[in-house]
Design a protein around this motif. Structure first.
Motif, PDB file in Angstrom:
ATOM      1  N   UNK A  40       0.574  -0.966  -0.210  1.00  0.00           N
ATOM      2  CA  UNK A  40       0.309  -0.023   0.300  1.00  0.00           C
ATOM      3  C   UNK A  40       1.388   1.148   0.368  1.00  0.00           C
ATOM      4  N   UNK A  41       0.571   2.375  -1.215  1.00  0.00           N
ATOM      5  CA  UNK A  41       1.684   3.247  -1.454  1.00  0.00           C
ATOM      6  C   UNK A  41       0.949   4.214  -0.394  1.00  0.00           C
ATOM      7  N   UNK A  42      -0.267   4.764   0.160  1.00  0.00           N
ATOM      8  CA  UNK A  42      -0.665   5.360   0.855  1.00  0.00           C
ATOM      9  C   UNK A  42      -0.284   6.024   1.697  1.00  0.00           C
ATOM     10  N   UNK A  83       3.809   7.560   1.584  1.00  0.00           N
ATOM     11  CA  UNK A  83       3.922   8.750   0.392  1.00  0.00           C
ATOM     12  C   UNK A  83       2.501   9.885   0.561  1.00  0.00           C
ATOM     13  N   UNK A  84       2.188   9.307   2.468  1.00  0.00           N
ATOM     14  CA  UNK A  84       0.865  10.432   2.199  1.00  0.00           C
ATOM     15  C   UNK A  84       0.954  11.184   2.907  1.00  0.00           C
ATOM     16  N   UNK A  85       0.626  12.102   4.346  1.00  0.00           N
ATOM     17  CA  UNK A  85       1.214  12.638   5.726  1.00  0.00           C
ATOM     18  C   UNK A  85       2.129  12.463   5.894  1.00  0.00           C
ATOM     19  N   UNK A  86       2.853  13.738   5.975  1.00  0.00           N
ATOM     20  CA  UNK A  86       4.651  13.512   6.300  1.00  0.00           C
ATOM     21  C   UNK A  86       4.274  13.302   7.865  1.00  0.00           C
ATOM     22  N   UNK A  87       3.667  13.881   8.342  1.00  0.00           N
ATOM     23  CA  UNK A  87       3.582  13.568   9.998  1.00  0.00           C
ATOM     24  C   UNK A  87       2.952  12.556  10.244  1.00  0.00           C
ATOM     25  N   UNK A  88       2.361  11.402   9.617  1.00  0.00           N
ATOM     26  CA  UNK A  88       1.576  10.163   9.312  1.00  0.00           C
ATOM     27  C   UNK A  88       3.800   9.719   8.960  1.00  0.00           C
ATOM     28  N   UNK A  89       3.971   9.145   8.350  1.00  0.00           N
ATOM     29  CA  UNK A  89       4.904   8.708   7.681  1.00  0.00           C
ATOM     30  C   UNK A  89       6.168   8.780   9.039  1.00  0.00           C
ATOM     31  N   UNK A  90       6.290   9.730   9.931  1.00  0.00           N
ATOM     32  CA  UNK A  90       6.993  10.170  10.788  1.00  0.00           C
ATOM     33  C   UNK A  90       6.880   8.908  11.921  1.00  0.00           C
ATOM     34  N   UNK A  91       5.316   9.301  12.175  1.00  0.00           N
ATOM     35  CA  UNK A  91       4.860   8.697  13.803  1.00  0.00           C
ATOM     36  C   UNK A  91       5.162   7.302  13.658  1.00  0.00           C
ATOM     37  N   UNK A  92       5.119   6.253  11.968  1.00  0.00           N
ATOM     38  CA  UNK A  92       5.369   5.332  11.082  1.00  0.00           C
ATOM     39  C   UNK A  92       6.712   4.361  11.736  1.00  0.00           C
ATOM     40  N   UNK A  93       7.932   5.935  11.543  1.00  0.00           N
ATOM     41  CA  UNK A  93       8.977   5.715  11.706  1.00  0.00           C
ATOM     42  C   UNK A  93      10.133   5.882  12.850  1.00  0.00           C
ATOM     43  N   UNK A  94       9.070   6.425  13.252  1.00  0.00           N
ATOM     44  CA  UNK A  94       9.021   6.013  15.524  1.00  0.00           C
ATOM     45  C   UNK A  94       8.606   5.136  16.206  1.00  0.00           C
ATOM     46  N   UNK A  95       7.382   5.058  15.437  1.00  0.00           N
ATOM     47  CA  UNK A  95       7.457   3.649  16.407  1.00  0.00           C
ATOM     48  C   UNK A  95       8.126   2.319  16.069  1.00  0.00           C
ATOM     49  N   UNK A  96       8.504   2.297  14.262  1.00  0.00           N
ATOM     50  CA  UNK A  96       9.694   0.877  14.536  1.00  0.00           C
ATOM     51  C   UNK A  96      10.713   1.648  15.758  1.00  0.00           C
ATOM     52  N   UNK A  97      10.812   2.112  16.464  1.00  0.00           N
ATOM     53  CA  UNK A  97      11.968   1.980  17.409  1.00  0.00           C
ATOM     54  C   UNK A  97      12.118   1.299  18.490  1.00  0.00           C
ATOM     55  N   UNK A  98      10.597   0.941  18.243  1.00  0.00           N
ATOM     56  CA  UNK A  98      10.277   0.216  19.553  1.00  0.00           C
ATOM     57  C   UNK A  98      10.668  -2.041  19.233  1.00  0.00           C
ATOM     58  N   UNK A  99      10.974  -1.768  18.322  1.00  0.00           N
ATOM     59  CA  UNK A  99      11.068  -3.180  17.828  1.00  0.00           C
ATOM     60  C   UNK A  99      10.777  -3.955  16.506  1.00  0.00           C
ATOM     61  N   UNK A 100       9.221  -3.584  16.544  1.00  0.00           N
ATOM     62  CA  UNK A 100       8.842  -3.914  15.629  1.00  0.00           C
ATOM     63  C   UNK A 100       9.097  -3.501  13.845  1.00  0.00           C
ATOM     64  N   UNK A 101       9.094  -3.947  13.046  1.00  0.00           N
ATOM     65  CA  UNK A 101       9.845  -3.557  11.765  1.00  0.00           C
ATOM     66  C   UNK A 101       8.227  -3.098  10.410  1.00  0.00           C
TER      67      UNK A 101
END
Length: 335
Positions: free
Chosen positions: A143-145, A148-166
């Motif tokens: 899913x490309x949404x 390529x979607x909201x930049x704040x949401x993208x940053x939240x996704x990357x930040x959530x990966x710091x907990x160990x999930x990929x």
């Protein structure tokens, strides 16, 4: 005269036969899997998962356990139907869709590894990624949404990966080709991106290769749609928005905080067709494609390429002039 002989026959003290290595039983592991969107892509994935289950269990000790499938209105859980791993969305017990309940069921309470595969194209599903990742659930998607979607949401996704999930999204750009991870590996090992060139739309590549003026463009478009080469709404491909999303994904992977709003797109879709509504009816899609012009517009460039290059007079992280010239679209990204 040439004489060939076995090395063992020549050596006066040949080595003893190699001892067989002891057989090791793979450590048993369980990966709980939930699939979102059992459409064309999701159904193919489910078949692949079922075909891979015996091999992975035998060779890798991996119990690939399908725990649930969720569609827009219904979901099927293995707690309701023990035969879920053998079939889905047929005559089974189902319950109304609830993404939070679905994710919690796949994760379970025993600390097992859990994976959600989002095969939908639904922004509401992508909005759940940060929460899923923060709770320890791995997410894989074509899913490309999200990318390529909201930049704040993208940053939240990357930040959530710091907990160990990929979070894995290789299939968002060039399908099965390892483009995203290759770019990531090059950047992580010290390379500097100078340019990326290529054909970023398989749909447009197929159409451009097939169109020689003998068949109406609408006929080729219907054929591409029937073969599954286009998005559910073919205008997504022909408007250039699909290529624009891929460029934004690669730009963000390279560290550039770009959004779709930074992309200037010249669409192939005539204004009269762009304004038409498109529902789930096949007849609407057919009528839409029948009304398409017979030929490519005369303004179509003769070459197909996509190039992205950073400006040399400004810092590469902040100044880029990324262009995509395509037989059907023209895109420019500036940051």
């Amino acid at each position: 005269m040439n004489i060939c002989a076995s090395p063992l026959a020549e050596h006066p003290n040949p080595l003893p036969p190699a001892l067989a290595l002891p057989t090791r039983t793979p450590r048993q592991r369980t990966l709980a899997v939930g699939v979102v969107g059992p459409g064309r892509v999701g159904s193919a994935l489910l078949e692949q998962l079922r075909a891979a289950q015996p091999r992975l269990a035998r060779d890798s000790g991996l119990d690939l356990r399908l725990c649930g499938v969720v569609a827009s209105k219904r979901m099927w859980l293995d707690c309701d139907d023990p035969e879920l791993n053998a079939r889905h969305h047929s005559a089974q017990t189902w319950r109304p869709s609830d993404l939070d309940e679905f994710a919690a069921h796949v994760r379970g309470n025993e600390g097992r590894h859990a994976l959600l595969v989002d095969c939908s194209a639904n922004p509401a599903v992508a909005a759940h990624y940060p929460h899923w990742l923060a709770s320890g659930i791995h997410v894989v998607t074509p899913n490309k949404l999200a990318g390529s979607g909201d930049l704040a949401q993208w940053r939240a996704i990357r930040a959530a990966c710091t907990h160990g999930a990929r979070f894995r999204y290789e299939a968002t750009v060039c399908a099965g080709l390892p483009v995203v991870q290759t770019l990531r590996d090059l950047l992580d090992t010290g390379d500097r991106m100078l340019s990326i060139e290529g054909m970023f739309s398989g749909t447009l590549a197929w159409l451009y290769n097939r169109h020689d003026g003998q068949l109406p463009f609408s006929t080729l478009l219907r054929e591409a749609h029937a073969l599954g080469y286009t998005e559910p709404d073919p205008r997504t491909d022909l408007s250039g928005i699909d290529v624009a999303r891929k460029l934004v994904i690669l730009a963000r992977e390279a560290g550039l905080p770009l959004s779709l709003e930074d992309v200037e797109v010249e669409s192939l879709v005539p204004p009269a067709l762009a304004a038409l509504p498109l529902d789930a009816s096949c007849n609407v899609r057919t009528n839409l494609m029948r009304r398409w012009p017979r030929a490519w517009p005369a303004r179509t460039p003769p070459a197909a390429y996509c190039a992205m290059s950073p400006a040399s007079t400004m810092p590469a992280a902040h100044a880029c002039d990324w262009r995509c010239c395509h037989p059907a679209t023209l895109l420019r990204i500036r940051a």
